[in-house]
Scaffold this motif. Structure first.
Motif, PDB file in Angstrom:
ATOM      1  N   SER A 195      41.511  -6.490 -40.389  1.00 23.48           N
ATOM      2  CA  SER A 195      42.340  -7.437 -41.123  1.00 23.48           C
ATOM      3  C   SER A 195      41.425  -8.337 -41.940  1.00 23.48           C
ATOM      4  CB  SER A 195      43.170  -8.295 -40.146  1.00 23.48           C
ATOM      5  OG  SER A 195      43.846  -9.331 -40.826  1.00 23.48           O
ATOM      6  N   SER A 196      41.986  -8.967 -42.954  1.00 28.77           N
ATOM      7  CA  SER A 196      41.232 -10.002 -43.672  1.00 28.77           C
ATOM      8  C   SER A 196      41.467 -11.373 -43.048  1.00 28.77           C
ATOM      9  CB  SER A 196      41.656 -10.027 -45.150  1.00 28.77           C
ATOM     10  OG  SER A 196      43.052 -10.289 -45.253  1.00 28.77           O
ATOM     11  N   PRO A 244      43.593   4.593 -39.618  1.00 35.80           N
ATOM     12  CA  PRO A 244      43.572   3.133 -39.715  1.00 35.80           C
ATOM     13  C   PRO A 244      42.946   2.490 -38.486  1.00 35.80           C
ATOM     14  CG  PRO A 244      45.790   3.909 -39.203  1.00 35.80           C
ATOM     15  CD  PRO A 244      44.969   5.126 -39.509  1.00 35.80           C
ATOM     16  N   THR A 248      36.994   4.676 -33.033  1.00 34.11           N
ATOM     17  CA  THR A 248      36.194   4.871 -34.238  1.00 34.11           C
ATOM     18  C   THR A 248      34.714   5.017 -33.919  1.00 34.11           C
ATOM     19  OG1 THR A 248      37.789   3.603 -35.552  1.00 34.11           O
ATOM     20  CG2 THR A 248      35.579   3.830 -36.461  1.00 34.11           C
ATOM     21  N   PHE A 307      32.517   0.490 -43.602  1.00 35.43           N
ATOM     22  CA  PHE A 307      33.960   0.653 -43.448  1.00 35.43           C
ATOM     23  C   PHE A 307      34.759   0.113 -44.632  1.00 35.43           C
ATOM     24  CE2 PHE A 307      32.424   1.210 -39.165  1.00 35.43           C
ATOM     25  CZ  PHE A 307      33.173   2.291 -38.732  1.00 35.43           C
ATOM     26  N   LEU A 308      34.223  -0.882 -45.331  1.00 31.02           N
ATOM     27  CA  LEU A 308      34.933  -1.403 -46.498  1.00 31.02           C
ATOM     28  C   LEU A 308      34.924  -0.406 -47.647  1.00 31.02           C
ATOM     29  CD1 LEU A 308      33.788  -5.142 -46.583  1.00 31.02           C
ATOM     30  CD2 LEU A 308      35.947  -4.204 -45.755  1.00 31.02           C
ATOM     31  N   GLU A 309      33.990   0.535 -47.630  1.00 29.74           N
ATOM     32  CA  GLU A 309      33.860   1.479 -48.740  1.00 29.74           C
ATOM     33  C   GLU A 309      34.135   2.924 -48.323  1.00 29.74           C
ATOM     34  OE1 GLU A 309      33.512  -0.001 -51.471  1.00 29.74           O
ATOM     35  OE2 GLU A 309      32.800  -1.946 -50.731  1.00 29.74           O
ATOM     36  N   ARG A 310      34.474   3.140 -47.063  1.00 31.21           N
ATOM     37  CA  ARG A 310      34.585   4.505 -46.555  1.00 31.21           C
ATOM     38  C   ARG A 310      35.765   5.245 -47.175  1.00 31.21           C
ATOM     39  NH1 ARG A 310      37.786   5.164 -40.886  1.00 31.21           N
ATOM     40  NH2 ARG A 310      39.490   3.729 -41.296  1.00 31.21           N
ATOM     41  N   GLU A 354      37.635  -3.991 -41.068  1.00 34.81           N
ATOM     42  CA  GLU A 354      38.812  -3.269 -41.548  1.00 34.81           C
ATOM     43  C   GLU A 354      40.073  -3.603 -40.752  1.00 34.81           C
ATOM     44  OE1 GLU A 354      40.007   1.311 -42.221  1.00 34.81           O
ATOM     45  OE2 GLU A 354      38.004   0.754 -42.923  1.00 34.81           O
ATOM     46  N   GLN A 402      41.546 -10.771 -36.365  1.00 36.25           N
ATOM     47  CA  GLN A 402      40.318 -10.138 -35.891  1.00 36.25           C
ATOM     48  C   GLN A 402      39.912 -10.687 -34.524  1.00 36.25           C
ATOM     49  OE1 GLN A 402      38.002 -11.253 -39.370  1.00 36.25           O
ATOM     50  NE2 GLN A 402      37.811  -9.124 -39.983  1.00 36.25           N
ATOM     51  N   ALA A 420      33.480  -2.023 -38.272  1.00 33.72           N
ATOM     52  CA  ALA A 420      34.881  -1.613 -38.180  1.00 33.72           C
ATOM     53  C   ALA A 420      35.805  -2.816 -38.046  1.00 33.72           C
ATOM     54  CB  ALA A 420      35.068  -0.665 -37.003  1.00 33.72           C
TER      55      ALA A 420
END
Length: 369
Positions: free
Chosen positions: A277-278, A246, A256, A238-241, A275, A283, A272
């Protein structure tokens, strides 16, 4: 002095000591040359160049990277958000020009558990060592990783080993994952997570990769078990998708991963969650809205490594847990982040589960970043 290093040092001197009246004027903010650039590619190259100069000037990357971690927080913006990936390239370049080997790796690995710039640089060093790693099938690299002084740095090194193996095998997922499988059980899944991470990055040709020919782009196919490690495969996707709908809350997590079952759904929910939040607290709030295995899977994606060096915040986060799974996972990963320093004894609820998790900090993490 080597020609490349001589040019870098000369450029640093010119940047640091402008001639004439400019030298007497007010000093510019750190990395100001790059923050003024608004095109992503030239800005990326600018950050790589100046961060590399900074490290060369220090002559001690192991000590300089922890300082850079603090400085990028003050600058904020793209360099803070992207420092980990920037440092992949910086680390590769540094390792190439300083002839880093597995036997000298420990000298250069940053003395920090920070997951941003320091972890990225450490991974970059290991990525460069792909050909040397390939000759031993990864076993020599694992031995080098095991000598690092903290559990988090060991984990980061093993993850970087996965990146290096995929590049050394020219993008062959099967060969790279097979090399990870031949390692000890405590290393194999975390090595495989690095392999899959590099694969997902390569689909957009980023971070020095090339898109594989006839690439399969669907995680529902790649992560269906054909490469053994389902959860590590999903975790980094998911970080690279490609840009998609959203993911903002528990309902989006369920949407998702709709249609997936068992371990595939578990891996999808965990990945997922990254994605959402950081912010690990945001989360956690989403995870608390889930039930059963979905809640446990979501917990696996909580970025508690972002709370390194903040013990009060770590306790605040784990006290939000509502299940033994949550206490156990956060107890384990906070022990990793603190190299065993996290104290479950400060808890009233969940203490026993937390301690059981912390006791497993040396095992494979499978889903972690």
């Amino acid at each position: 002095m080597k020609p490349v290093l001589a040019l870098l040092v000369a450029a640093l001197v010119l940047c640091a000591a402008p001639a004439g009246a400019a030298a007497a004027g007010p000093s510019k903010p750190w990395l100001w040359q790059c923050t003024q650039i608004h095109n992503a590619d030239p800005q990326y190259r600018c950050y790589v160049r100046l961060l590399r100069l900074d490290i060369e000037h220090s002559r001690d990357p192991a000590r300089e990277l922890p300082r850079i971690d603090k400085r990028v927080v003050a600058v904020g913006g793209p360099v803070e958000a992207g420092c980990h990936v920037l440092m992949h390239q910086v680390g590769r370049e540094y390792a190439r020009d300083h002839h880093v080997t597995l036997s000298t790796l420990q000298r250069y690995v940053p003395r920090s558990n920070n997951p941003n710039c320091s972890a990225g640089f450490g991974m970059g060093l290991v990525m460069y060592l792909g050909p040397e790693i390939l000759r031993s099938g990864g076993t020599a690299a694992v031995r080098a990783c095991a000598t690092l002084p903290t559990r988090y740095r060991e984990y980061t090194c093993v993850h970087g080993l996965g990146h290096a193996l995929l590049r050394a095998y020219h993008g062959s997922l099967g060969q790279a994952v097979h090399a990870c499988r031949r390692l000890q059980a405590r290393y194999a899944p975390d090595c495989a997570q690095g392999v899959f991470h590099d694969y997902w990055i390569s689909l957009r040709g980023a971070d020095g990769t090339a898109r594989p020919r006839n690439a399969i782009t669907s995680p529902r196919r790649i992560c269906d078990g054909r490469y053994t490690y389902v959860r590590p495969c999903w975790y980094r996707y998911f970080l690279e998708r490609p840009i998609g709908l959203p993911i903002r809350d528990a309902a989006d997590l369920r949407r998702t991963c709709r249609g997936l079952r068992s371990i595939q759904r578990f891996g999808c929910i965990s990945g997922a969650t990254l994605e959402l939040s950081s912010d690990p607290f945001e989360q956690m709030r989403a995870c608390r809205a889930l039930r059963g295995l979905d809640a446990a899977a979501c917990t696996r994606g909580i970025a508690d490594q972002a709370l390194a060096g903040a013990p009060h915040r770590q306790l605040e986060l784990i006290r939000m847990c509502r299940s033994a799974d949550c206490y156990g996972w956060l107890g384990r990963t906070l022990a990793v982040v603190t190299n065993g320093g996290f104290r479950c004894t400060a808890l009233v609820s969940g203490r026993r589960s937390c301690e059981a998790g912390a006791a497993r900090m040396r095992g494979a993490l499978v889903t972690f970043s």
